[in-house]
Scaffold this motif. Structure first.
Motif, PDB file in Angstrom:
ATOM      1  N   GLN A 253      56.036  35.023  25.031  1.00 33.94           N
ATOM      2  CA  GLN A 253      55.453  36.367  24.955  1.00 33.94           C
ATOM      3  C   GLN A 253      55.833  37.120  23.686  1.00 33.94           C
ATOM      4  OE1 GLN A 253      57.578  36.379  28.294  1.00 33.94           O
ATOM      5  NE2 GLN A 253      56.162  34.719  28.659  1.00 33.94           N
ATOM      6  N   ASP A 414      46.029  38.749  26.695  1.00 36.39           N
ATOM      7  CA  ASP A 414      47.263  39.529  26.790  1.00 36.39           C
ATOM      8  C   ASP A 414      48.487  38.719  26.329  1.00 36.39           C
ATOM      9  OD1 ASP A 414      48.014  37.802  28.811  1.00 36.39           O
ATOM     10  OD2 ASP A 414      47.740  39.258  30.436  1.00 36.39           O
ATOM     11  N   TYR A 416      50.625  37.146  27.895  1.00 35.85           N
ATOM     12  CA  TYR A 416      50.866  35.889  28.612  1.00 35.85           C
ATOM     13  C   TYR A 416      49.787  34.861  28.315  1.00 35.85           C
ATOM     14  CZ  TYR A 416      54.506  38.487  30.977  1.00 35.85           C
ATOM     15  OH  TYR A 416      55.637  39.218  31.228  1.00 35.85           O
ATOM     16  N   LYS A 418      46.568  35.351  28.773  1.00 35.38           N
ATOM     17  CA  LYS A 418      45.506  35.412  29.784  1.00 35.38           C
ATOM     18  C   LYS A 418      44.414  36.384  29.356  1.00 35.38           C
ATOM     19  CE  LYS A 418      48.696  34.326  33.491  1.00 35.38           C
ATOM     20  NZ  LYS A 418      49.477  34.825  34.618  1.00 35.38           N
ATOM     21  N   THR A 420      41.970  39.406  29.323  1.00 27.62           N
ATOM     22  CA  THR A 420      42.119  40.774  29.841  1.00 27.62           C
ATOM     23  C   THR A 420      40.788  41.254  30.410  1.00 27.62           C
ATOM     24  OG1 THR A 420      41.435  41.807  27.776  1.00 27.62           O
ATOM     25  CG2 THR A 420      43.776  41.287  28.004  1.00 27.62           C
ATOM     26  N   SER A 421      40.811  42.456  30.979  1.00 22.66           N
ATOM     27  CA  SER A 421      39.599  43.004  31.608  1.00 22.66           C
ATOM     28  C   SER A 421      38.564  43.414  30.568  1.00 22.66           C
ATOM     29  CB  SER A 421      39.971  44.195  32.490  1.00 22.66           C
ATOM     30  OG  SER A 421      40.664  45.141  31.699  1.00 22.66           O
ATOM     31  N   VAL A 428      38.763  37.082  33.648  1.00 24.13           N
ATOM     32  CA  VAL A 428      39.957  37.946  33.670  1.00 24.13           C
ATOM     33  C   VAL A 428      41.133  37.296  34.407  1.00 24.13           C
ATOM     34  CG1 VAL A 428      40.879  40.190  34.391  1.00 24.13           C
ATOM     35  CG2 VAL A 428      38.531  40.000  33.509  1.00 24.13           C
ATOM     36  N   GLY A 429      42.311  37.336  33.777  1.00 23.40           N
ATOM     37  CA  GLY A 429      43.532  36.831  34.413  1.00 23.40           C
ATOM     38  C   GLY A 429      43.737  35.345  34.249  1.00 23.40           C
ATOM     39  N   LYS A 430      42.768  34.654  33.653  1.00 25.93           N
ATOM     40  CA  LYS A 430      42.923  33.197  33.522  1.00 25.93           C
ATOM     41  C   LYS A 430      43.568  32.845  32.178  1.00 25.93           C
ATOM     42  CE  LYS A 430      39.512  31.854  36.827  1.00 25.93           C
ATOM     43  NZ  LYS A 430      38.082  31.952  37.123  1.00 25.93           N
ATOM     44  N   PRO A 431      44.534  31.925  32.176  1.00 26.31           N
ATOM     45  CA  PRO A 431      45.193  31.549  30.918  1.00 26.31           C
ATOM     46  C   PRO A 431      44.220  30.824  29.984  1.00 26.31           C
ATOM     47  CG  PRO A 431      45.956  30.148  32.711  1.00 26.31           C
ATOM     48  CD  PRO A 431      45.092  31.197  33.331  1.00 26.31           C
ATOM     49  N   GLY A 436      41.283  29.245  31.843  1.00 24.19           N
ATOM     50  CA  GLY A 436      40.418  30.119  31.055  1.00 24.19           C
ATOM     51  C   GLY A 436      39.405  29.313  30.272  1.00 24.19           C
TER      52      GLY A 436
END
Ligand SMILES: [Zn+2]
Length: 1003
Positions: A253, A414, A416, A418, A420-421, A428-431, A436
């Protein structure tokens, strides 16, 4: 004719009873076995059999021989190691640091990470530095060597977090969420403990330095200095913040600098995607641009397609009937544009220049607004489709293109890694490097724009600490402007001395390739970026004054921890407080900035003489030190850079735990659990291995090289033992060479000693330490062991104690001790101080004003050899004499094998040659040859001895002699002297003339 007379002259002056000493092995306190190790093939030929030795024990003249005496053992006494380590590291450093009348020599230490055990690579690095320091001490300089430790940063923070997680696991708890202060406390404790264990290890390698006052990058006073550098860079306008793509590690990170990347084989999904043109083409059938990417997860951030103005493009009709735009030079390489038989599966509709495409618009897969086609110089016909997917939020080239064309820096990913929205709900939220990517592929398929996909193996950047892949992602980060100081920096590199010279190109290239340096990290364990942001607008406030204020607050409050304990307000300049509210930043500085500024310890304008590290530091510490020094002082922090390579095993494989070829320094010193498989070679063995390495390349570590280093150390030690053993009972006045008594052999040895000493000195000065070791080894083996020591024993042991002949020999040995010991001093400090303890009667001049300097051998400065020792003509003579000696030894060896004689002393040797010049050369050396061969008589004649029983004729061409030489031998006709065992006595059981004089107290 020659004569008997000459032969007798030989007898009178020389002889050689190694036998005498071998026969006296039972002599208490002197177990002389070194002679075996110090033997070459030529000299091992004169061994005694057990019968003679037994007889010798009984003879009554043993006490009249001057046998070697010294308590300097064949092996170092391990119980004394701590004493000598202390003397040669801490004590010596303190003493020499106090010698203010000497010129300083500054070797500035590159700080190792304080995050683990010391391995052999560390040992190599520290010992090489120690060799240069100790040599400088001999050169009369005061050494400034303050060891450093790099305490901040990801490696240590990571380990501290791992430990916290482990502790929680024991209690069956999830990994704890630590506050920055908790992280810092744990990291600091870890670094502190590691500094202590690493210090102990480094001192254990006999590395001399200011170990009581090392520099730690986490120390508050260090941080203050570092922030001062930062302040000056702010003042010069070199520090700025920007939202742009940087290498970002989702696993840790944080943003990473290029120096923190490792390129590994990586399998990506490569895709060809069509993007339909909205405006541009005039064809009746719709046309789509075909793009290629190995990072499909960046497609949601697509803002443009880049083409090269001068490339040729084609609209093609695919089998499906669709029309696609592709670079003409790429058509043949695209797998999906070919039939199973390899024939083109398309027809070209029309072609055009790239410049004609600029300004067309298309629809990107995840975006409603039209996107433009732009021109970019980096587009090539070497890969892809000639149409480059451009996402300014995910790549540096793309970012720069975006700047030119006003494209958005969009990066919906983001910390991490992943989505973002800001992007589609399906993502969204998937690496991005996992699900992703799969989700993006699914969406492309649904939209029917995915033309082709396949697995693609390539080199891809990984986080060098977590060993996980990184991504490029735009985030607001702090940067140092390298472009602004690049010219200054590269011209400084040109003026620096480099060993090896290839380092210059590397360092210059690393500097030239970099336009800016991302210096902010999203971690807790480091020096805070000294900035406050406006709480509402988010605008940063950073001026030289604000940075100085923050540094001052931190200093007054115990260091960098205060950044996390004090309120935001405390870090805002008083006059700015009303314009708030303000919020302090959460980023810390790149650790390369920490360690890079360590030159601040040297004094405001001081430049280190040497930086000496592994060759990976061209892109790391050498560079960060150069840039920070140039930015604030306008000059480089070093005059010379020396680099070493890395350890490999004897098969040239990299050292790695998984291969199992790692050798720990402690194992090299003390041996492994199985001493047969892994014997210990002591500190001397470890250091000699380092010094023997041609360190500018990769350095081999394995059983064979260690064994040969161990053997060389043993030979050096036994050489010193011989020297010390034969210098008992004399004082420093023995160093003055006598006017009489020196034999040609003595002068030859002085000539060789001088040559060795000069080669060694030159090798140290050019940092080619392996050449010094080579010269020392050659002198040890080829001159001392193979020639001199054996030839000298008769003189040393059997001549009268104060006879000119024996004194002359001791004088040569004493001078050998001085120059030999100084030659090994930078490499083998423990052995050298031990030699000094056993040889002070010779090595310290008798003076009334004993000073502290007498405490260390290396307190004496390097002594050059007198020019008068040079005897090149004599050395040429000895090359021939040693050839004759080897031929004689071969002959006598044959006789011993046939059991005709037991020792060389039992033989009389005749050298005959018809060549008068050669004979005239040999005649004066009859006595020398007699001592070289250790036989009782040598005479030189025109014709071979008619009565000789045994003869041989070496080929003069092969033997390197100027003319044919015939060697013959017969049993000695005189009787054996019961004291020296030479066949020199007139009657059975009677002493020879020399021994009669020696025993009778005569000289
Ligand atoms: Zn004798």
């Amino acid at each position: 004719m020659i004569p008997r007379r000459l032969a007798l002259a030989a007898v009178a002056s020389s002889s050689g009873p190694k036998s005498a000493i071998n026969g006296l092995r039972s002599t208490p306190a002197w177990h002389w076995t070194a002679s075996r190790s110090a033997s070459s093939t030529a000299t091992t030929t004169n061994q005694q059999n057990p019968d003679t030795m037994a007889a010798a024990r009984q003879h009554s003249y043993a006490h009249t021989l001057q046998l070697p005496q010294t308590a300097f053992g064949m092996r170092p006494d391990q119980r004394l190691r701590p004493t000598y380590l202390k003397r040669t590291t801490d004590d010596l450093y303190q003493w020499q640091a106090a010698q203010t009348d000497r010129d300083p020599f500054i070797l500035h230490d590159g700080p190792p990470y304080a995050n683990g055990d010391v391995h052999t690579g560390h040992a190599l690095n520290k010992i090489l530095k120690d060799v240069i320091n100790r040599h400088q001490l001999l050169e009369g300089r005061t050494v400034h060597y303050v060891p450093g430790f790099d305490c901040h940063g990801m490696p240590i923070e990571h380990k501290a977090l791992q430990e916290a997680a482990k502790e929680a696991k024991k209690l069956k708890l999830p990994p704890p969420k630590l506050t920055p202060l908790e992280v810092r406390a744990r990291a600091r404790a870890l670094a502190t403990a590691t500094v202590a264990t690493q210090t102990a290890a480094f001192k254990g390698f006999a590395v001399m330095g200011d170990w009581d006052r090392p520099y730690l990058t986490m120390a508050p006073e260090y941080v203050t200095r570092q922030l001062k550098v930062f302040e000056k860079m702010v003042e010069r306008g070199l520090i700025y913040r920007q939202n742009k793509p940087v290498y970002f590690s989702p696993s840790t990170q944080t943003a990473l600098a290029e120096a923190e990347l490792e390129y590994e084989e990586h399998t990506s999904t490569s895709v060809y995607v069509k993007m339909p043109f909205l405006t541009g083409p005039t064809d009746s059938t719709p046309v789509s641009a075909l793009i290629w990417t190995t990072t499909p997860w960046t497609l949601p951030a697509n803002q443009a397609i880049a083409v090269h103005a001068d490339l040729e493009y084609a609209v093609i009709a695919a089998v499906s009937g669709e029309h696609w735009l592709v670079g003409v030079d790429r058509l043949a390489d695209l797998p999906f544009l070919r039939t199973d038989d390899g024939e083109p599966a398309y027809t070209v509709v029309r072609t055009m220049q790239g410049r004609n495409l600029v300004g067309w618009t298309y629809r990107a897969p995840f975006k409603s607004e039209p996107c433009p086609v732009v021109a970019a110089d980096y587009v090539t016909a070497d890969s892809g489709t000639g149409l480059v997917h451009t996402a300014p939020g995910h790549g540096m080239d793309d970012y720069l293109t975006g700047l030119k064309h006003g494209l958005a820096v969009f990066s919906p990913v983001d910390d991490y890694g992943k989505f973002t929205s800001e992007t589609l709900p399906e993502l969204v939220g998937k690496p991005v490097l996992g699900d992703g990517t799969t989700a993006v592929l699914d969406l492309l398929t649904t939209q029917n724009v995915l033309v082709y996909q396949h697995k693609y193996v390539h080199k891809y950047p990984y986080d060098w600490r977590s060993k996980k892949p990184v991504i490029q992602r735009a985030t607001p980060q702090w940067f140092a402007a390298i472009d602004a100081i690049k010219t200054e920096a590269t011209s400084a590199v040109n003026a620096i001395a480099m060993v090896p010279e290839t380092g210059r190109t590397r360092l210059r290239r690393y500097v030239a390739d970099r336009s800016e340096w991302c210096i902010s990290r999203q971690r807790a364990w480091g020096v805070p970026i000294p900035v406050v942001y406006h709480a509402e607008s988010g605008e940063p406030f950073m001026t030289p004054q604000s940075v100085a204020h923050i540094a001052q607050v931190l200093e007054a409050n115990g260091g960098a921890d205060a950044w996390w304990t004090l309120p935001d307000e405390a870090f805002v300049l008083p006059e700015m407080r009303a314009k708030g509210p303000w919020k302090k930043g959460a980023d810390t500085m790149d650790v390369w900035f920490d360690s890079g500024t360590s030159w601040t310890l040297l004094g405001s304008d001081t430049v280190a003489d040497v930086y000496f590290e592994g060759s990976d530091q061209h892109r790391g510490w050498f560079q960060s030190a150069l840039l920070t020094s140039i930015a604030t002082r306008g000059h480089a922090p070093y005059k010379k850079i020396i680099t070493h390579g890395f350890l490999v095993d004897e098969k040239k494989q990299k050292m790695s735990k998984s291969i199992g070829n790692v050798v720990a320094p402690d194992t090299i010193i003390n041996g492994g659990s199985d001493k047969k498989a892994a014997p210990g070679y002591g500190v001397d063995g470890l250091r000699l291995w380092v010094a023997m390495a041609e360190y500018t390349r990769d350095i081999a570590l394995g059983k064979q090289v260690l064994a040969s280093a161990g053997e060389a150390a043993r030979k050096i030690r036994n050489t010193c033992r011989y020297l010390l053993g034969n210098l008992h009972g004399v004082d420093a006045s023995v160093l003055t060479l006598p006017a009489e008594g020196l034999t040609p052999l003595d002068r030859y040895v002085l000539h060789e000693l001088g040559g060795m000493s000069r080669v060694v000195q030159a090798a140290y000065r050019s940092h080619a330490y392996y050449k010094a070791v080579q010269a020392i080894n050659v002198f040890t083996n080829n001159v001392l062991s193979a020639v001199y020591f054996e030839a000298l024993k008769d003189r040393l042991y059997a001549d009268a104690p104060a006879s000119p002949s024996r004194r002359a020999a001791q004088s040569v040995l004493a001078n050998t001790l001085v120059h030999y010991t100084q030659a090994i001093a930078p490499i083998l400090p423990l052995m050298v101080e031990e030699i000094y303890d056993h040889g002070r009667h010779v090595l310290t001049a008798p003076r009334a004003d004993k000073t502290e300097a007498d405490g260390y051998f290396v307190a004496r400065k390097w002594e050059d050899v007198p020019a008068a020792w040079d005897q090149p003509a004599l050395a040429d003579d000895f090359a021939k004499l040693i050839t004759v000696r080897n031929a004689a030894n071969q002959l006598l060896e044959q006789l011993r094998l046939r059991k005709l004689i037991k020792t060389n002393q039992e033989a009389e040797l005749t050298l005959s040659t018809a060549d008068p010049t050669f004979r005239a050369f040999l005649e004066p050396y009859a006595a020398t040859l007699q001592s070289l061969v250790v036989s009782s008589h040598v005479c030189v004649t025109e014709t071979p001895d008619a009565d000789a029983k045994y003869g041989s004729t070496p080929d003069h061409v092969e033997a390197g002699l100027p003319a044919r030489l015939t060697l013959t031998a017969r049993r000695a006709r005189a009787h054996k002297c019961p004291r020296c065992w030479n066949y020199w006595s007139a009657a059975e059981g009677a002493l020879c003339a020399r021994c009669t004089a020696a025993v009778g107290g005569g000289q």
